[in-house]
Design a protein around this motif. Structure first.
Motif, PDB file in Angstrom:
ATOM      1  N   LEU B  35      70.558  41.205 -62.546  1.00  0.00           N
ATOM      2  CA  LEU B  35      69.876  40.070 -61.914  1.00  0.00           C
ATOM      3  C   LEU B  35      70.802  38.857 -61.853  1.00  0.00           C
ATOM      4  O   LEU B  35      70.841  38.131 -60.861  1.00  0.00           O
ATOM      5  CB  LEU B  35      68.604  39.714 -62.694  1.00  0.00           C
ATOM      6  N   ALA B  36      71.555  38.656 -62.938  1.00  0.00           N
ATOM      7  CA  ALA B  36      72.451  37.502 -63.012  1.00  0.00           C
ATOM      8  C   ALA B  36      73.527  37.589 -61.937  1.00  0.00           C
ATOM      9  O   ALA B  36      73.837  36.597 -61.276  1.00  0.00           O
ATOM     10  CB  ALA B  36      73.088  37.429 -64.399  1.00  0.00           C
ATOM     11  N   HIS B  39      72.333  36.587 -58.547  1.00  0.00           N
ATOM     12  CA  HIS B  39      71.849  35.224 -58.372  1.00  0.00           C
ATOM     13  C   HIS B  39      72.980  34.275 -57.973  1.00  0.00           C
ATOM     14  O   HIS B  39      74.074  34.348 -58.502  1.00  0.00           O
ATOM     15  CB  HIS B  39      71.223  34.744 -59.690  1.00  0.00           C
ATOM     16  N   GLY B  40      72.700  33.417 -57.003  1.00  0.00           N
ATOM     17  CA  GLY B  40      73.706  32.437 -56.611  1.00  0.00           C
ATOM     18  C   GLY B  40      73.515  31.994 -55.179  1.00  0.00           C
ATOM     19  O   GLY B  40      72.492  32.312 -54.556  1.00  0.00           O
ATOM     20  N   PRO B  43      72.659  35.243 -52.385  1.00  0.00           N
ATOM     21  CA  PRO B  43      71.814  36.121 -53.206  1.00  0.00           C
ATOM     22  C   PRO B  43      72.030  37.592 -52.847  1.00  0.00           C
ATOM     23  O   PRO B  43      72.234  37.932 -51.685  1.00  0.00           O
ATOM     24  CB  PRO B  43      70.390  35.686 -52.844  1.00  0.00           C
ATOM     25  N   SER B  45      70.458  41.644 -53.763  1.00  0.00           N
ATOM     26  CA  SER B  45      69.401  42.402 -54.433  1.00  0.00           C
ATOM     27  C   SER B  45      70.038  43.261 -55.535  1.00  0.00           C
ATOM     28  O   SER B  45      71.226  43.564 -55.465  1.00  0.00           O
ATOM     29  CB  SER B  45      68.696  43.314 -53.433  1.00  0.00           C
ATOM     30  N   ARG B  69      81.222  36.358 -60.198  1.00  0.00           N
ATOM     31  CA  ARG B  69      80.026  36.411 -61.046  1.00  0.00           C
ATOM     32  C   ARG B  69      80.170  37.326 -62.263  1.00  0.00           C
ATOM     33  O   ARG B  69      79.616  37.036 -63.318  1.00  0.00           O
ATOM     34  CB  ARG B  69      78.821  36.846 -60.222  1.00  0.00           C
ATOM     35  N   GLN B 303      70.655  32.803 -67.950  1.00  0.00           N
ATOM     36  CA  GLN B 303      69.834  32.954 -66.755  1.00  0.00           C
ATOM     37  C   GLN B 303      68.693  31.949 -66.736  1.00  0.00           C
ATOM     38  O   GLN B 303      68.392  31.354 -65.703  1.00  0.00           O
ATOM     39  CB  GLN B 303      69.282  34.386 -66.667  1.00  0.00           C
ATOM     40  N   ARG B 307      68.191  29.302 -63.736  1.00  0.00           N
ATOM     41  CA  ARG B 307      67.079  29.460 -62.801  1.00  0.00           C
ATOM     42  C   ARG B 307      65.958  28.462 -63.021  1.00  0.00           C
ATOM     43  O   ARG B 307      65.347  27.990 -62.080  1.00  0.00           O
ATOM     44  CB  ARG B 307      66.506  30.874 -62.912  1.00  0.00           C
TER      45      ARG B 307
END
Lengths: 269, 340
Positions: B35-36, B39-40, B43, B45, B69, B303, B307
């Motif tokens: 997930l990390a 994220h950004g 994005p 999946s 990342r 995270q 977020r």
């Protein structure tokens, strides 16, 4: 003269610069139940620490099977010589069987973590000390007497021909003291192990020991069979206590009866 | 307790609950990691992330994942594992549940090293190196002062706390001497942050983990024996002073390099071993679960910081708040249970 696997010659025992004993020579006869006695601060626990490799003598050497104990690897010594220290600590939340199993450490390795032999010996050790029923209990929940039996079981699981006990009866009431000493005597007789214990109670020592070492001021005053060495003179010399020594009506071993207080009224000279 | 035995005389002893907890925590950490990485500003999946990680992504995705990342994630995982491991070792060394490198001054030493570079001016690589040296130097100093026939738990705590106080003072002084801009950067570093971490940050720590993890796991059984007290452990054949030195060296190395990589991320070293012990319900020291739980805490906290809070919050703030809260809760419940 009996043989001896464990002993020391010309020992100087010291904590930093404070010398507790000097020129000390002792021998633990094989297959004996040796008890070390003496007044407080006479060096008896220090001697036991030296014999068990915990304290390195400033001079002289402790010999185990003819070789300096400090020149032998710790693990090898731990397979020959066991020790139940005065106040070991049980980790929080540990079970009885798990604690006893820790006694197998010197016989284990990274790939030999729990052999059938380990399992058998742990079960036997718990049976021998009468704690098999407690196997699944937590050590924290046990009474003092039960706990001491569990620690003894751990020391037994180490399967060493020589076992050292540092004041094993401290903190136990009289019934549990006798219970534990009976157990030690039985282990000595049935399993043929050499036991060395430091005890406070002279009468316990005289009753259970097959070999007695009496110390005072860092010296061995007398050593031998209790019946031969425990006399009123010895007790006076070692403890400074006027007394009579009679035959224990139960066992025939020497029984020390302190003299009644002198009528002159002086408290203690 | 499961026992595995082979005809060759090999026997292993495993605790099912510890295995389940360890595996679950590791999977959770990896899931948070996926997930990390997704994220950004660009994005992705979880499926895209996994596809890119296995070599099936576009060059752009490849670059974003492996160069931008992934280093941050790996640094976070490594810092968490190192702190969890070092925390478990320190707690066993000083036989005190509060024995963590934050309390004993090692982290402060790393901070001193970093602040000296901030005041004198230097690159971030110099800063990381100085932080590592500061931590290791403090470890050496504490060892020399506390040493007396092998380090005693009690002495280590007292000397460590004294060192902590001295170094806090030194750090405060250094902060006042730093130019304003640099002081702001220093404060950010002192909170512990994973922002902008690249492979050069993760590398030294990963190398340290590669060396210390096998050593510590091999020393694990001996470490468990020391829980019985020094005398009992020696009687069982453990060379206690040598073991202490080895453990102290490994833990100091891990803490120092973790600080060099991410700054002094607070409270992870204190919390992770406790949490691991509660979850596994295994008595005594559990090194590997503590490491895994530590890794999970840091990546999760990072995270949460990224977020939940719109302005980028350093991970150390979250671990500090969570860890401090946990500590208070722990003390309250232990007290109620009559254990403290």
């Amino acid at each position: 003269m009996s043989t001896s696997r464990l002993g020391g010659t010309g020992l100087r025992l010291a904590y930093d610069r404070r010398v507790v004993a000097d020129e000390l020579t002792v021998a633990v006869p094989d297959a004996s139940f040796t008890v070390i006695i003496g007044p407080n601060a006479c060096g008896k626990s220090t001697l036991l620490r030296a014999l068990s490799r915990l304290l390195k003598p400033a001079a002289g050497a402790v010999l185990l099977d003819g070789a300096d104990i400090h020149r032998q690897p710790a693990r090898a010594v731990a397979r020959t010589l066991g020790l139940l220290p005065q106040s070991p600590t049980a980790p929080d939340g540990i079970g009885v069987a798990e604690l006893v199993a820790r006694g197998r450490y010197p016989h284990q390795g990274l790939l030999r973590q729990w052999s059938r032999e380990d399992e058998r010996i742990v079960a036997e050790s718990m049976a021998a000390t009468g704690v098999a029923d407690l196997a699944d209990r937590l050590v924290d929940e046990l009474s003092g007497g039960q706990r001491q039996r569990v620690w003894l079981a751990m020391a037994l699981a180490q399967q060493t021909p020589l076992l050292l006990l540092d004041e094993p009866t401290t903190y136990l009431d009289i019934a549990h003291q006798i219970d534990l000493l009976d157990l030690c005597a039985r282990l000595h007789e049935e399993q043929g192990r050499t036991l060395v214990a430091v005890l406070h109670d002279l009468n316990h020592a005289a009753r259970y020991a097959t070999h007695l070492i009496a110390m005072r001021g860092g010296r061995v005053v007398a050593a031998g069979e209790p019946r031969e060495i425990v006399t009123a003179e010895l007790v006076r010399e070692v403890f400074g206590l006027p007394c009579r020594v009679i035959d224990d009506p139960e066992t025939g071993t020497p029984l020390v009866v302190p003299a009644a207080r002198a009528r002159t009224g002086t408290v203690l000279s | 307790m499961i026992v595995i035995r082979t005809p060759g005389g090999v026997s292993l002893r495993l605790r099912p609950r510890s295995l389940v907890v360890g595996a679950t925590a590791a999977l959770l950490a990896l899931a948070v990691g996926v997930l990390a990485v997704g994220h950004g500003d660009y994005p992705m999946s979880p499926a895209d992330v996994l596809r890119t990680l296995t070599g099936g992504g576009s060059p752009a995705e490849e670059f974003i994942v492996t160069e931008l990342r992934l280093p941050r994630l790996v640094t976070g995982l490594a810092v968490g594992a190192a702190l969890g491991l070092a925390g478990a070792v320190f707690q066993a060394l000083v036989r005190n549940p509060l024995g963590s490198p934050d309390v004993l001054g090692f982290t402060q030493g790393a901070a001193t090293g970093a602040l000296v570079v901030v005041v004198l001016g230097g690159s971030s690589a110099t800063l990381a190196g100085a932080a590592a040296l500061g931590g290791i130097g403090t470890g050496l100093l504490i060892y020399l002062i506390a040493w007396r026939r092998g380090v005693h738990g009690y002495r280590l705590v007292l000397v460590g706390i004294g060192m902590w106080a001295i170094l806090s003072g030194v750090n405060g002084y250094l902060l006042t001497r730093a130019p304003l801009m640099e002081a702001a950067r220093a404060v950010l570093w002192l909170t512990g942050s994973l922002d902008g971490r690249d492979w050069s940050h993760a590398g030294p720590l990963l190398a340290a983990l590669a060396v210390t993890v096998p050593v510590l796991l091999a020393a694990g059984p001996a470490l468990r024996m020391t829980e019985l007290g020094d005398d009992a452990a020696s009687a069982l054949g453990v060379s206690v002073p040598r073991l202490r030195l080895l453990l102290l060296a490994a833990a100091v190395l891990l803490v120092s390099l973790a600080a060099a990589a991410a700054g002094p991320v607070s409270f992870v070293a204190l919390t992770a071993p406790h949490l691991a012990r509660r979850l596994t319900r295994a008595p005594g020291t559990n090194l590997l679960p503590a490491a895994i739980v530590g890794a999970l805490i840091v990546v999760t906290a990072d995270q949460v910081a990224l977020r939940v809070f719109p302005s980028q919050l350093p991970v150390g703030v979250v671990t500090g708040v969570l860890g401090g809260g946990y500590l208070v809760w722990l003390l309250a419940t232990e007290r109620r249970a009559g254990r403290l």
